[in-house]
Scaffold this motif. Structure first.
Motif, PDB file in Angstrom:
ATOM      1  N   ILE A 149       0.864  -1.177   0.000  1.00  0.00           N
ATOM      2  CA  ILE A 149       0.000   0.000   0.000  1.00  0.00           C
ATOM      3  C   ILE A 149       0.903   1.230   0.000  1.00  0.00           C
ATOM      4  O   ILE A 149       1.650   1.455   0.952  1.00  0.00           O
ATOM      5  CB  ILE A 149      -0.903   0.029   1.246  1.00  0.00           C
ATOM      6  N   LEU A 150       0.857   1.990  -1.046  1.00  0.00           N
ATOM      7  CA  LEU A 150       1.688   3.193  -1.135  1.00  0.00           C
ATOM      8  C   LEU A 150       0.828   4.424  -0.924  1.00  0.00           C
ATOM      9  O   LEU A 150       0.173   4.918  -1.839  1.00  0.00           O
ATOM     10  CB  LEU A 150       2.347   3.270  -2.515  1.00  0.00           C
ATOM     11  N   ASP A 151       0.839   4.891   0.302  1.00  0.00           N
ATOM     12  CA  ASP A 151       0.020   6.048   0.645  1.00  0.00           C
ATOM     13  C   ASP A 151       0.744   7.325   0.216  1.00  0.00           C
ATOM     14  O   ASP A 151       1.965   7.364   0.180  1.00  0.00           O
ATOM     15  CB  ASP A 151      -0.212   6.068   2.161  1.00  0.00           C
ATOM     16  N   GLU A 152      -0.019   8.346  -0.086  1.00  0.00           N
ATOM     17  CA  GLU A 152       0.557   9.632  -0.534  1.00  0.00           C
ATOM     18  C   GLU A 152       1.545   9.415  -1.669  1.00  0.00           C
ATOM     19  O   GLU A 152       2.647   9.945  -1.679  1.00  0.00           O
ATOM     20  CB  GLU A 152       1.211  10.359   0.641  1.00  0.00           C
ATOM     21  N   ILE A 153       1.110   8.638  -2.604  1.00  0.00           N
ATOM     22  CA  ILE A 153       1.954   8.248  -3.722  1.00  0.00           C
ATOM     23  C   ILE A 153       2.315   9.462  -4.584  1.00  0.00           C
ATOM     24  O   ILE A 153       3.354   9.492  -5.235  1.00  0.00           O
ATOM     25  CB  ILE A 153       1.223   7.167  -4.557  1.00  0.00           C
ATOM     26  N   ASP A 154       1.481  10.475  -4.537  1.00  0.00           N
ATOM     27  CA  ASP A 154       1.740  11.676  -5.352  1.00  0.00           C
ATOM     28  C   ASP A 154       3.004  12.405  -4.892  1.00  0.00           C
ATOM     29  O   ASP A 154       3.731  12.956  -5.701  1.00  0.00           O
ATOM     30  CB  ASP A 154       0.533  12.619  -5.348  1.00  0.00           C
ATOM     31  N   ARG A 155       3.236  12.374  -3.575  1.00  0.00           N
ATOM     32  CA  ARG A 155       4.431  13.027  -3.054  1.00  0.00           C
ATOM     33  C   ARG A 155       5.680  12.296  -3.517  1.00  0.00           C
ATOM     34  O   ARG A 155       6.727  12.890  -3.750  1.00  0.00           O
ATOM     35  CB  ARG A 155       4.395  13.024  -1.534  1.00  0.00           C
ATOM     36  N   LEU A 156       5.540  11.005  -3.593  1.00  0.00           N
ATOM     37  CA  LEU A 156       6.638  10.153  -4.006  1.00  0.00           C
ATOM     38  C   LEU A 156       7.022  10.445  -5.446  1.00  0.00           C
ATOM     39  O   LEU A 156       8.189  10.548  -5.792  1.00  0.00           O
ATOM     40  CB  LEU A 156       6.157   8.714  -3.890  1.00  0.00           C
ATOM     41  N   VAL A 157       6.018  10.563  -6.268  1.00  0.00           N
ATOM     42  CA  VAL A 157       6.248  10.706  -7.696  1.00  0.00           C
ATOM     43  C   VAL A 157       6.865  12.057  -8.031  1.00  0.00           C
ATOM     44  O   VAL A 157       7.589  12.195  -9.006  1.00  0.00           O
ATOM     45  CB  VAL A 157       4.931  10.481  -8.456  1.00  0.00           C
ATOM     46  N   LYS A 158       6.604  13.032  -7.167  1.00  0.00           N
ATOM     47  CA  LYS A 158       7.188  14.347  -7.401  1.00  0.00           C
ATOM     48  C   LYS A 158       8.704  14.261  -7.485  1.00  0.00           C
ATOM     49  O   LYS A 158       9.346  15.042  -8.154  1.00  0.00           O
ATOM     50  CB  LYS A 158       6.771  15.299  -6.255  1.00  0.00           C
ATOM     51  N   LYS A 159       9.270  13.313  -6.760  1.00  0.00           N
ATOM     52  CA  LYS A 159      10.728  13.172  -6.757  1.00  0.00           C
ATOM     53  C   LYS A 159      11.201  12.156  -7.790  1.00  0.00           C
ATOM     54  O   LYS A 159      12.288  11.631  -7.682  1.00  0.00           O
ATOM     55  CB  LYS A 159      11.188  12.725  -5.369  1.00  0.00           C
ATOM     56  N   GLY A 160      10.377  11.844  -8.734  1.00  0.00           N
ATOM     57  CA  GLY A 160      10.789  10.899  -9.765  1.00  0.00           C
ATOM     58  C   GLY A 160      10.005   9.607  -9.689  1.00  0.00           C
ATOM     59  O   GLY A 160       9.821   9.065  -8.612  1.00  0.00           O
ATOM     60  N   ASP A 161       9.518   9.152 -10.842  1.00  0.00           N
ATOM     61  CA  ASP A 161       8.636   7.986 -10.816  1.00  0.00           C
ATOM     62  C   ASP A 161       9.393   6.670 -11.027  1.00  0.00           C
ATOM     63  O   ASP A 161       8.811   5.646 -11.305  1.00  0.00           O
ATOM     64  CB  ASP A 161       7.522   8.126 -11.859  1.00  0.00           C
ATOM     65  N   GLU A 162      10.704   6.733 -10.866  1.00  0.00           N
ATOM     66  CA  GLU A 162      11.517   5.535 -11.062  1.00  0.00           C
ATOM     67  C   GLU A 162      11.102   4.403 -10.127  1.00  0.00           C
ATOM     68  O   GLU A 162      11.054   3.247 -10.532  1.00  0.00           O
ATOM     69  CB  GLU A 162      12.979   5.886 -10.803  1.00  0.00           C
ATOM     70  N   VAL A 163      10.818   4.772  -8.860  1.00  0.00           N
ATOM     71  CA  VAL A 163      10.420   3.765  -7.877  1.00  0.00           C
ATOM     72  C   VAL A 163       9.235   2.972  -8.379  1.00  0.00           C
ATOM     73  O   VAL A 163       9.230   1.745  -8.343  1.00  0.00           O
ATOM     74  CB  VAL A 163       9.945   4.394  -6.548  1.00  0.00           C
ATOM     75  N   LEU A 164       8.214   3.706  -8.826  1.00  0.00           N
ATOM     76  CA  LEU A 164       7.002   3.055  -9.269  1.00  0.00           C
ATOM     77  C   LEU A 164       7.298   2.157 -10.452  1.00  0.00           C
ATOM     78  O   LEU A 164       6.871   1.009 -10.503  1.00  0.00           O
ATOM     79  CB  LEU A 164       5.963   4.095  -9.680  1.00  0.00           C
ATOM     80  N   TYR A 165       8.045   2.689 -11.374  1.00  0.00           N
ATOM     81  CA  TYR A 165       8.377   1.927 -12.571  1.00  0.00           C
ATOM     82  C   TYR A 165       9.060   0.614 -12.189  1.00  0.00           C
ATOM     83  O   TYR A 165       8.688  -0.455 -12.653  1.00  0.00           O
ATOM     84  CB  TYR A 165       9.269   2.764 -13.485  1.00  0.00           C
ATOM     85  N   ASN A 166      10.029   0.699 -11.305  1.00  0.00           N
ATOM     86  CA  ASN A 166      10.762  -0.493 -10.879  1.00  0.00           C
ATOM     87  C   ASN A 166       9.880  -1.475 -10.126  1.00  0.00           C
ATOM     88  O   ASN A 166       9.947  -2.674 -10.352  1.00  0.00           O
ATOM     89  CB  ASN A 166      11.953  -0.098 -10.004  1.00  0.00           C
ATOM     90  N   LEU A 167       9.057  -0.943  -9.243  1.00  0.00           N
ATOM     91  CA  LEU A 167       8.188  -1.826  -8.460  1.00  0.00           C
ATOM     92  C   LEU A 167       7.178  -2.526  -9.349  1.00  0.00           C
ATOM     93  O   LEU A 167       6.835  -3.678  -9.131  1.00  0.00           O
ATOM     94  CB  LEU A 167       7.453  -1.026  -7.382  1.00  0.00           C
ATOM     95  N   LEU A 168       6.724  -1.815 -10.372  1.00  0.00           N
ATOM     96  CA  LEU A 168       5.685  -2.373 -11.215  1.00  0.00           C
ATOM     97  C   LEU A 168       6.222  -3.467 -12.143  1.00  0.00           C
ATOM     98  O   LEU A 168       5.506  -4.384 -12.496  1.00  0.00           O
ATOM     99  CB  LEU A 168       5.012  -1.269 -12.054  1.00  0.00           C
ATOM    100  N   LEU A 194       1.698  11.122 -14.674  1.00  0.00           N
ATOM    101  CA  LEU A 194       2.398   9.852 -14.772  1.00  0.00           C
ATOM    102  C   LEU A 194       2.867   9.513 -16.177  1.00  0.00           C
ATOM    103  O   LEU A 194       2.235   9.859 -17.166  1.00  0.00           O
ATOM    104  CB  LEU A 194       1.494   8.723 -14.272  1.00  0.00           C
ATOM    105  N   ASP A 195       3.969   8.832 -16.206  1.00  0.00           N
ATOM    106  CA  ASP A 195       4.454   8.216 -17.424  1.00  0.00           C
ATOM    107  C   ASP A 195       3.380   7.229 -17.908  1.00  0.00           C
ATOM    108  O   ASP A 195       2.842   6.463 -17.120  1.00  0.00           O
ATOM    109  CB  ASP A 195       5.750   7.467 -17.060  1.00  0.00           C
ATOM    110  N   PRO A 196       3.054   7.238 -19.198  1.00  0.00           N
ATOM    111  CA  PRO A 196       1.977   6.363 -19.690  1.00  0.00           C
ATOM    112  C   PRO A 196       2.179   4.884 -19.347  1.00  0.00           C
ATOM    113  O   PRO A 196       1.205   4.182 -19.060  1.00  0.00           O
ATOM    114  CB  PRO A 196       1.989   6.584 -21.197  1.00  0.00           C
ATOM    115  N   ARG A 197       3.417   4.445 -19.332  1.00  0.00           N
ATOM    116  CA  ARG A 197       3.661   3.030 -19.010  1.00  0.00           C
ATOM    117  C   ARG A 197       3.211   2.716 -17.593  1.00  0.00           C
ATOM    118  O   ARG A 197       2.609   1.690 -17.307  1.00  0.00           O
ATOM    119  CB  ARG A 197       5.159   2.723 -19.130  1.00  0.00           C
ATOM    120  N   ILE A 198       3.511   3.653 -16.695  1.00  0.00           N
ATOM    121  CA  ILE A 198       3.118   3.461 -15.303  1.00  0.00           C
ATOM    122  C   ILE A 198       1.610   3.592 -15.163  1.00  0.00           C
ATOM    123  O   ILE A 198       0.962   2.815 -14.492  1.00  0.00           O
ATOM    124  CB  ILE A 198       3.820   4.492 -14.399  1.00  0.00           C
ATOM    125  N   LYS A 199       1.082   4.569 -15.873  1.00  0.00           N
ATOM    126  CA  LYS A 199      -0.341   4.856 -15.747  1.00  0.00           C
ATOM    127  C   LYS A 199      -1.185   3.625 -16.052  1.00  0.00           C
ATOM    128  O   LYS A 199      -2.094   3.279 -15.316  1.00  0.00           O
ATOM    129  CB  LYS A 199      -0.718   6.004 -16.690  1.00  0.00           C
TER     130      LYS A 199
END
Length: 413
Positions: A149-168, A194-199
């Motif tokens: 569960i990634l709460d406040e995910i928007d704050r995370l993405v502000k610093k780069g969406d690499e985490v999400l990409y890798n986790l996904l 969001l990057d379309p791939r992540i979206k």
DNA sequence: CTTCCACGGGAACACTGGGGTG
DNA sequence: CACCCCAGTGTTCCCGTGGAAG
């Protein structure tokens, strides 16, 4: 004798009838066993996550909704139940909660996850790839499903969406274990960034949490008050009033609970046996002023200086950045601090704006360029007292006084 | 059309606190 | 031990841009 007297101050307090039965339930961090008016969302989540109980990887979920609409509570609630049932059925399934506002970098998230699965990873030092590799190796030892569960995910993405990409895309490297993600966002426009791939992969399933209306808030508060307060201490209009206040601010249940709890505290402290409407009104102002004082006190030094500069220019309603910066340079000289660049100060001003301490508006003054109009949003005396209580900034106190004496003279830059 | 002031994005840098390796 | 690598944070430097007044 003395001991008796010392005891007396406590026994005196104990004689006051308590208002609270269990104050914890009235905090917004508490996850209750029943979440009124969220049956639909809970059912939807359960429907998606049930595949974990069949050993399949559930779809990723995105949850949208403003603060205090029950997103976190619902996700945790469903997660807890899922873990429980999975354990009963002999599946290995863990639900992990991460608050992106607190653990907010790629490295820290993966390191945190790795540590949860008993892999020792240093707080810092390793290359991120290595942490990923270790984490993957560790969880892949077992057949299991991990729901993050990634709460406040928007704050995370502000610093780069690499985490999400890798986790996904981590699942493609895993043989036995599988990871599925529940993202929670306060920001409804989040998906646009969001990057379309992540979206596409993160938004396989989307849930919307609408704000509560006043009657729904009454239900929520009612249930909690039942457990949290002693019987009969709440005046009839207390809960409806809390609900009405909170409903005015986008139906924030967190706010409603805070109001109720603080009203109780105020009543208790003033020795009253009952909580009345007036306590709720006091709570309303107390919460707001506490919030501002807290923000002001924890501001970094240079932000305080900038804020002080805004204030020291005499409460003119439409200051420009240039004027504030000049005042700021003077404040720096008075305190003996080395000034930051104007570029940086504009950022600090924007941050203060975001916090609601000042308000800014970008205006184009034609021939006279483009700037921000800045004005204070909080009372000056509060700001002054808190800022000058910072040891390094104490000199500013006498500084403004001497400045007022020589008012009229131009400030040299 | 020019001019002006600062906005705000982005790269580069400095520094911190922690690796691992010889 | 010295030395270099790494992530993260805060900052400076550089610069293209906006848009109404002149």
């Amino acid at each position: 004798m003395e001991a008796e007297m010392l005891g007396a101050i406590f026994t005196g307090l104990l004689e006051v009838k308590p208002v609270f039965k269990d104050k914890e339930v009235l905090r917004s961090t508490y996850t209750p066993d029943h979440l009124p008016h969220r049956e639909d969302q809970i059912k939807a989540m359960a429907y998606i996550l049930v595949s974990a109980l069949r050993g399949e990887t559930p779809s990723n979920i995105m949850i949208y909704g403003k603060t205090g609409t029950g997103k976190t509570a619902c996700a945790n609630f469903v997660g807890r139940q899922l873990e429980q049932v999975a354990a009963e059925q002999g599946y290995k399934c863990s639900v992990v909660y991460i608050n992106g506002g607190i653990i907010d970098t790629q490295y820290r998230i993966i390191a945190y996850l790795a540590r949860l699965f008993d892999k020792d990873v240093p707080m810092t030092g390793w290359p991120t790839d290595q942490v990923y590799a270790e984490f993957k190796a560790t969880i892949d030892e077992n057949e299991q499903i991990i729901i993050v569960i990634l709460d406040e995910i928007d704050r995370l993405v502000k610093k780069g969406d690499e985490v999400l990409y890798n986790l996904l895309r981590i699942n493609s490297d895993l043989k036995r274990a599988k990871i599925s993600i529940i993202g929670i966002s306060n920001n409804l426009q989040f998906r646009e960034f969001l990057d379309p791939r992540i979206k596409s992969s993160l938004g396989e399933e989307e849930l919307l949490f609408p704000p509560y209306d006043a009657t729904q808030l009454v239900d929520i508060l009612g249930e909690r008050a039942e457990i949290g307060f002693e019987q009969g201490v709440l005046g009839d209009s207390v809960i409806p009033l809390c609900a009405a206040f909170a409903a005015n601010e986008h139906g924030d249940a967190r706010r409603a609970l805070d109001l109720l709890r603080v009203a109780g505290e105020i009543a208790e402290r003033s020795g009253k046996a009952n909580v009345e409407e007036e306590h709720v009104r006091q709570a309303q102002t107390k919460i707001e002023s506490d919030r501002i004082k807290e923000i002001l006190a924890t501001l970094p030094t240079h932000s305080k200086l900038v804020l002080y500069s805004v204030m020291s220019t005499g409460g003119k309603p439409h200051l420009t950045t240039g004027e504030v910066y000049r005042a700021y340079l003077n404040c720096c000289r008075a305190t003996g601090m080395s000034p930051l660049t104007q570029r940086r100060v504009t950022d600090l001003i924007s941050e203060l704006d975001m916090l609601g301490i000042i308000s800014t508006k970008i205006v184009n003054k034609g021939r006279y360029g483009r700037t921000k109009e800045i004005s204070m949003m909080v009372p000056q005396n509060v700001v002054r007292s808190i800022i000058t209580s910072d040891l390094r900034l104490k000199v500013l106190d006498s500084y403004t006084q001497s400045r007022q004496r020589t008012l009229g003279e131009e400030w040299d830059v």
